[in-house]
Motif scaffolding. Structure first.
Motif, PDB file in Angstrom:
ATOM      1  N   SER A  87       7.513  23.625   1.499  1.00  0.00           N
ATOM      2  CA  SER A  87       6.594  23.426   2.622  1.00  0.00           C
ATOM      3  C   SER A  87       5.123  23.526   2.233  1.00  0.00           C
ATOM      4  O   SER A  87       4.258  23.043   2.957  1.00  0.00           O
ATOM      5  CB  SER A  87       6.906  24.412   3.745  1.00  0.00           C
ATOM      6  OG  SER A  87       6.735  25.735   3.282  1.00  0.00           O
ATOM      7  N   GLN A 114       8.420  16.772   5.385  1.00  0.00           N
ATOM      8  CA  GLN A 114       7.556  17.883   5.800  1.00  0.00           C
ATOM      9  C   GLN A 114       6.753  17.570   7.066  1.00  0.00           C
ATOM     10  O   GLN A 114       6.589  18.437   7.923  1.00  0.00           O
ATOM     11  CB  GLN A 114       6.591  18.266   4.666  1.00  0.00           C
ATOM     12  CG  GLN A 114       7.263  18.966   3.515  1.00  0.00           C
ATOM     13  CD  GLN A 114       7.951  20.246   3.934  1.00  0.00           C
ATOM     14  OE1 GLN A 114       7.464  21.009   4.772  1.00  0.00           O
ATOM     15  NE2 GLN A 114       9.113  20.489   3.352  1.00  0.00           N
ATOM     16  N   ASN A 118       9.505  18.144   9.937  1.00  0.00           N
ATOM     17  CA  ASN A 118       9.147  19.558  10.135  1.00  0.00           C
ATOM     18  C   ASN A 118       7.809  19.762  10.843  1.00  0.00           C
ATOM     19  O   ASN A 118       7.417  20.898  11.079  1.00  0.00           O
ATOM     20  CB  ASN A 118       9.112  20.292   8.790  1.00  0.00           C
ATOM     21  CG  ASN A 118      10.462  20.392   8.152  1.00  0.00           C
ATOM     22  OD1 ASN A 118      11.492  20.243   8.806  1.00  0.00           O
ATOM     23  ND2 ASN A 118      10.489  20.647   6.857  1.00  0.00           N
ATOM     24  N   ASN A 120       4.830  19.563   9.738  1.00  0.00           N
ATOM     25  CA  ASN A 120       3.953  20.345   8.871  1.00  0.00           C
ATOM     26  C   ASN A 120       2.743  19.476   8.494  1.00  0.00           C
ATOM     27  O   ASN A 120       2.670  18.936   7.398  1.00  0.00           O
ATOM     28  CB  ASN A 120       4.745  20.786   7.627  1.00  0.00           C
ATOM     29  CG  ASN A 120       3.945  21.630   6.675  1.00  0.00           C
ATOM     30  OD1 ASN A 120       2.764  21.866   6.866  1.00  0.00           O
ATOM     31  ND2 ASN A 120       4.595  22.071   5.610  1.00  0.00           N
TER      32      ASN A 120
END
Length: 192
Positions: A87, A114, A118, A120
């Protein structure tokens, strides 16, 4: 001298077969050998080899800081999987550089995983600051992954947000939104 250092590093790295947490002193020694080799290569004006040793020293450092996960001695396929699930962009970049997986095509899957999956966004912002890329090429490849994503319905809003925030070329954003049937995004764009 350089050949002796290289052979010593290779023997030590291959010797590490237990979990990394059991080998911290060996990893520190290997890291120091890489740093010494880097210094010697740079003094000899062999900058590429010096950088390569520096990348490997950083990988050893990351392995020491992350003992719960194997980072060194990975086959390429496993290194790619590790980059995908890391991450922190800085750590992912360390791994990618050490394994020579630092081309744009190697970053598409980690970015998609990511950022789109996610959410992110700091990973993507760090990527953009560190890696010079053509945004059109990047988003074209990300769109291909989106189109084959089995859970694209769950990732649509994040992908739209990514397009809106980071794709500055309005004409290209329009074409991509049209290709992906993002009607709400198309209606927000003032393109004729």
């Amino acid at each position: 001298y350089q050949r002796r250092v290289r052979e010593s590093k290779q023997k030590k790295i291959l010797h590490i077969s237990a979990l990394p947490e059991d080998n911290v002193s060996e990893l520190l020694e290997i890291m120091q050998l890489y740093l010494d080799a880097s210094d010697n290569y740079v003094k000899g004006k062999c900058f590429n080899l010096g950088n390569r040793c520096l990348y490997m020293a950083r990988l050893m450092s990351l392995q020491i800081r992350t003992p719960e996960e194997r980072i060194i001695n990975l086959p390429e396929v496993e290194a790619k999987k590790l980059i995908n699930r890391t991450s922190s962009f800085k750590e992912a970049h360390t791994i990618a550089t050490a394994y020579a997986l630092n081309e744009l095509k190697e970053w598409i899957s980690p970015i998609y995983h990511q950022v789109v999956i996610n959410q992110n966004f700091s990973f993507f912002e760090d990527f953009l600051r560190q890696i010079p890329v053509n945004p059109d090429d990047l988003f074209k490849e990300l769109a291909k992954l989106y189109q084959v994503d089995l859970n694209k319905v769950g990732h649509t809003q994040t992908f739209k947000k990514m397009l809106s925030l980071y794709l500055e070329d309005i004409n290209f954003r329009y074409r991509l939104a049209k290709e992906l049937n993002f009607d709400d995004l198309i209606s927000q764009l003032d393109v004729y």
